[in-house]
Design an enzyme around this catalytic site. Sequence first.
Site, PDB file in Angstrom:
ATOM      1  N   CYS A 170       0.595  -1.436  -0.029  1.00 36.83           N
ATOM      2  CA  CYS A 170       0.183   0.053  -0.178  1.00 36.83           C
ATOM      3  C   CYS A 170       0.697   0.848   0.190  1.00 36.83           C
ATOM      4  CB  CYS A 170      -0.885   0.086   1.041  1.00 36.83           C
ATOM      5  SG  CYS A 170      -2.286  -1.449   1.502  1.00 36.83           S
TER       6      CYS A 170
ATOM      7  N   ASN B 242     -10.122   0.193   0.267  1.00 30.97           N
ATOM      8  CA  ASN B 242      -8.813  -0.083  -0.149  1.00 30.97           C
ATOM      9  C   ASN B 242      -8.383   0.066  -1.459  1.00 30.97           C
ATOM     10  OD1 ASN B 242      -5.762  -0.647  -0.178  1.00 30.97           O
ATOM     11  ND2 ASN B 242      -5.748  -1.098   1.981  1.00 30.97           N
TER      12      ASN B 242
ATOM     13  N   HIS C 125      -2.889   6.955   3.600  1.00 29.82           N
ATOM     14  CA  HIS C 125      -3.493   5.561   2.994  1.00 29.82           C
ATOM     15  C   HIS C 125      -4.766   5.290   3.429  1.00 29.82           C
ATOM     16  CE1 HIS C 125      -3.609   1.918   1.201  1.00 29.82           C
ATOM     17  NE2 HIS C 125      -3.477   0.883   2.584  1.00 29.82           N
TER      18      HIS C 125
END
Length: 329
Positions: free
Chosen positions: A115, A286, A256
């Site tokens: 990520c 996500n 994030h």
Amino acid sequence: MSKIRAIITAVEGYLPKDVIDNEMLSRMVDTSDEWIMSRIGIKTRHILKGDKGPSDMAKIVVDNILQKKNISPDEIDLIICCTVTPDMPFPATANIIADKCNIRKGFGFDINAGCSGFIYGITTGTKYIESGFCKKVLVIGAEKMTAIVNYEDRTTCPIFGDGAAGVLLEASEDSPYGVIDEVLHADGVGVKHLHQVAGGSCHPATIETVMNRQHFIYQEGPAVFKWAVTKMADVTEELLEKNNMKKSDIDFLLPHQANLRIIKATGERLELKDEQILINIDRCGNTTSATIPMLLYENQDKFKKGDNLILTSFGAGFTWGSVLVKWAL
């Protein structure tokens, strides 16, 4: 001596049209809207259906950037694709994107940093520009996370969605704007907590790996949460100290989008107001490497020239980092 700096001169994003909401998920696995919202903060996530891959979404992003800037594909020196879900193991998805966008005179490669991919990618692109080797660099985060999600695993399937977003970095001399600084970290202790067992050379695809569902995301949520909830704030404070800045110097935090509780905890520790903490996890889930550039794309009208933006992420590896951008548009 003049200093070359990398400036973000364009940003674009793309989300697939198909959406799975929590009510639909509750018919697929033992979960509920209340359970997902209270633990993760996600209401909907976008899904790329069929045999399309990250390169198809990235093509739309790149084409829009080139059109917006009236730039020929031949002017692109480098394309970096940040992804954990490449179209195929090789060649690099960046090369596939370049072919689809008719980029023939530059070079490209993928970055897999979980990520934190876009954080690593924008740092890498910036260094190529600062060295004088490149003048125009595309950094794209593109993910088809639903391709590796087990829709029988109630702990992971609500989290992830698909999407792509990216920026054009251009060289500028002695500008006060652009990518100012960064701090990156990694610790391999995280491998056991967040990974995909099969599909690599250690465990290539077999009937057994497919039957054992080893081609899907494996995540130990509590361990990842414990690391992420501290590391994103830690690395941001490290970046501020490195640049003699205070928390009050931050105009916007672009964290994030993994978990709403992690995002809010990071913002609170940095003493930021709610309106300074940019969030789209409720609508997008996500999207791994695409979350931060998507925040840039969706919120670009909020930014003023000279605003201090902090881009920060935590991901598989473990990897984490923060980037300081002084907005130029």
